[in-house]
Design an enzyme around this catalytic site. Structure first.
Site, PDB file in Angstrom:
ATOM      1  N   SER A   1       0.856  -1.177   0.000  1.00 50.16           N
ATOM      2  CA  SER A   1       0.000   0.000   0.000  1.00 50.16           C
ATOM      3  C   SER A   1       0.898   1.234   0.000  1.00 50.16           C
ATOM      4  CB  SER A   1      -0.881  -0.042   1.251  1.00 50.16           C
ATOM      5  OG  SER A   1      -1.646   1.134   1.357  1.00 50.16           O
TER       6      SER A   1
ATOM      7  N   LYS B   1      -0.971  -0.870  -4.465  1.00 50.51           N
ATOM      8  CA  LYS B   1      -2.210  -0.138  -4.134  1.00 50.51           C
ATOM      9  C   LYS B   1      -1.821   1.308  -3.856  1.00 50.51           C
ATOM     10  CE  LYS B   1      -4.759  -0.076   0.246  1.00 50.51           C
ATOM     11  NZ  LYS B   1      -5.523  -0.913   1.194  1.00 50.51           N
ATOM     12  N   LEU B   2      -2.535   2.219  -4.530  1.00 47.79           N
ATOM     13  CA  LEU B   2      -2.266   3.650  -4.335  1.00 47.79           C
ATOM     14  C   LEU B   2      -3.369   4.261  -3.496  1.00 47.79           C
ATOM     15  CD1 LEU B   2      -1.315   4.699  -7.999  1.00 47.79           C
ATOM     16  CD2 LEU B   2       0.229   3.978  -6.143  1.00 47.79           C
ATOM     17  N   LYS B   3      -2.975   5.021  -2.496  1.00 48.29           N
ATOM     18  CA  LYS B   3      -3.960   5.790  -1.730  1.00 48.29           C
ATOM     19  C   LYS B   3      -4.359   6.986  -2.584  1.00 48.29           C
ATOM     20  CE  LYS B   3      -4.111   3.561   2.216  1.00 48.29           C
ATOM     21  NZ  LYS B   3      -5.353   3.005   2.749  1.00 48.29           N
TER      22      LYS B   3
ATOM     23  N   ASP C   1      -7.215   3.008  -3.173  1.00 48.61           N
ATOM     24  CA  ASP C   1      -7.968   3.019  -1.912  1.00 48.61           C
ATOM     25  C   ASP C   1      -8.223   4.470  -1.511  1.00 48.61           C
ATOM     26  OD1 ASP C   1      -9.081   2.611   0.580  1.00 48.61           O
ATOM     27  OD2 ASP C   1      -7.327   1.624   1.461  1.00 48.61           O
TER      28      ASP C   1
ATOM     29  N   ASN D   1     -10.274   5.396   1.196  1.00 43.73           N
ATOM     30  CA  ASN D   1     -10.557   5.584   2.625  1.00 43.73           C
ATOM     31  C   ASN D   1     -11.670   6.607   2.869  1.00 43.73           C
ATOM     32  OD1 ASN D   1      -7.210   4.850   3.036  1.00 43.73           O
ATOM     33  ND2 ASN D   1      -8.707   3.771   4.300  1.00 43.73           N
TER      34      ASN D   1
ATOM     35  N   GLU E   1     -11.207   0.774  -3.696  1.00 43.04           N
ATOM     36  CA  GLU E   1     -11.543   0.410  -2.322  1.00 43.04           C
ATOM     37  C   GLU E   1     -12.176   1.597  -1.596  1.00 43.04           C
ATOM     38  OE1 GLU E   1      -7.993  -1.109  -0.478  1.00 43.04           O
ATOM     39  OE2 GLU E   1      -8.860  -1.170   1.522  1.00 43.04           O
TER      40      GLU E   1
ATOM     41  N   ASP F   1     -14.015  -1.937   2.423  1.00 45.37           N
ATOM     42  CA  ASP F   1     -13.091  -2.184   3.538  1.00 45.37           C
ATOM     43  C   ASP F   1     -13.812  -1.731   4.813  1.00 45.37           C
ATOM     44  OD1 ASP F   1     -11.127  -2.010   5.511  1.00 45.37           O
ATOM     45  OD2 ASP F   1      -9.735  -0.787   4.369  1.00 45.37           O
TER      46      ASP F   1
ATOM     47  N   LYS G   1     -10.179  -7.733   7.109  1.00 44.01           N
ATOM     48  CA  LYS G   1      -9.241  -7.361   8.178  1.00 44.01           C
ATOM     49  C   LYS G   1      -9.821  -7.911   9.467  1.00 44.01           C
ATOM     50  CE  LYS G   1      -7.667  -2.895   6.353  1.00 44.01           C
ATOM     51  NZ  LYS G   1      -7.938  -1.437   6.397  1.00 44.01           N
TER      52      LYS G   1
ATOM     53  N   GLY H   1      -4.435  -4.678   5.672  1.00 42.25           N
ATOM     54  CA  GLY H   1      -3.381  -4.479   6.679  1.00 42.25           C
ATOM     55  C   GLY H   1      -3.647  -3.227   7.480  1.00 42.25           C
TER      56      GLY H   1
END
Ligand code: SMG
Ligand code: MG
Length: 384
Positions: free
Chosen positions: A149, A175-177, A203, A205, A228, A253, A277, A305
């Site tokens: 990540s 995976k890119l934020k 992702d 968030n 995500e 997630d 998770k 994670g």
């Protein structure tokens, strides 16, 4: 075979819990990690140790220092364990890992705190029986494919340097934020650098709203594995709307807090892939139930994670060895985050990590490091 595979007689025997210890440590990160929630440069970790008549067990709480990923946070987790969860566990005296959820059931929520206690009991129970987490969980492979990540970077150039480093280390998926203002451009740059075949996902968030759906459709140009959690965790309906509007698969997630929620989100077509998770869902045994429900419905899963130390990482890697985990997880090597790990280091070999084979979690907490990194006095919780 799915679900809990009890291969060795005795692996489901209960332990008699005599005391619970709380340990609080800080571990510096090798580089700051930035998400749409903010930036962190150290990991504030709560560890739980259960002392039982059959031996000790350790668990890691994945709550972050601040309540930004979810409502839980380290100080709150320590408080709820001290005031509610540890007393309930001590009262129960004799307990199996599979009973921890019901023993702690009078307390609503606080899944990450509960998961830490369950992991510690699971460790004590399986160590006493000489069974590894992998065997107990029903692992079907000795090693797991790993992704990494990648946080929000100060510039596209810095991002490409970081991604290059991980690609050279052998990670099998990037995976890119992302967040508003840091999405299409960095994703385009990374895709063009890695080429069309590299496994790439993003992702958010929860950083977007339904008003961003048209913009998010721009991600369809980059052949992503998934997007995500773009929207707030309670809004399953918004994810259904996005899933209908976009070709990129939507993966939840933060929203997935239990097996029931997972099944509901899948049946409503809000998520076609699930990030599992254990901490977020209250423990490894609930995580396995979600895995089983997804496998039954042909929904691929992968292991998320929470910047775990080697202790939590060991359990994650065992979980990721279950048959439904068909995508690389955020199960990175120890050196992705830490110069020195709390346990034996997890080292990437050909883009994979080995599932620990020893009893329990299969790793040993280096108590000299717990002492050196301690930020609070140890709390000993015993039966009154
Ligand atoms: O352990 O490599 C890891 C972290 C992976 O990106 C990661 N986790 O939303 O999936 C996620 C985040 C949650 C933690 S950052 C606030
Ligand atoms: Mg996520």
């Amino acid at each position: 075979m799915t679900g809990i595979a009890v291969h060795t007689p005795g692996s489901a025997l209960p332990v008699e819990v005599e005391a619970v210890e709380l340990h609080r440590i800080a571990m510096p990160l090798v580089r700051p990690f930035e998400t749409s929630f903010g930036r962190q440069s150290a990991r504030d970790v709560l560890l739980v140790r259960v002392l039982t008549a059959q031996g000790e067990g350790w668990g890691e709480c994945v709550a972050m220092a601040d309540p930004v990923y979810s409502s839980e946070y380290v100080e709150g987790a320590a408080a709820v364990i001290r005031d509610y969860l540890a007393p309930a566990l001590l009262d129960a005296r004799t307990v199996r890992a599979a009973e921890v959820t019901s023993v702690l059931g009078a307390t609503v929520g606080h899944r990450m705190a509960k998961a830490a206690l369950e992991a510690a009991v699971l460790d004590a129970q399986t160590r006493a029986a000489g069974v590894s987490f992998g065997e107990y969980f029903g692992a079907v492979r000795p090693e797991v494919d790993c992704g990494v990540s990648v946080g929000i970077a100060p510039s596209i150039e810095a991002l490409l340097d970081e991604v290059t480093e991980y690609a050279e280390a052998g990670y099998r998926r990037i995976k890119l934020k992302i967040k508003p203002g840091w999405d299409l451009e960095p994703v385009a740059a990374v895709r063009s650098m890695l080429g069309p075949d590299a496994l790439l996902q993003v992702d958010a968030n929860t950083a977007y709203t339904v008003a961003d759906i048209d913009h998010l459709r721009g991600l369809d140009d980059f052949g992503l594995l998934l997007i995500e959690q773009p929207f707030v965790e309670e809004d399953i309906a918004a994810h259904v709307t996005l899933a209908q509007a976009i070709d990129t698969p939507v993966c939840l997630d933060e929203s997935i807090t239990s097996t029931a929620v997972a099944i509901d989100a899948i049946e409503r077509d809000a998520t076609s892939i699930v990030n599992i998770k254990a901490g977020r869902v209250g423990g490894y045994l609930e995580a396995i139930r979600i895995h089983d429900a997804c496998l039954e419905r042909d929904v691929p899963v992968w292991c998320g994670g929470m910047l775990e130390t080697g202790l939590g990482r060991a359990a994650n890697v065992a979980l990721a060895a279950l048959p439904g985990f068909t995508l690389p997880g955020d199960t990175s090597a120890s050196d992705r985050y830490f110069a020195e790990d709390l346990t034996e280091s997890f080292v990437l070999v050909d883009g994979r990590l080995a599932v620990p084979a020893g009893p329990g979690s299969g790793v040993t907490v280096r108590t000299e490091l717990v002492a050196a990194w301690r930020t609070r006095p140890t709390e000993l919780l015993a039966r009154a």
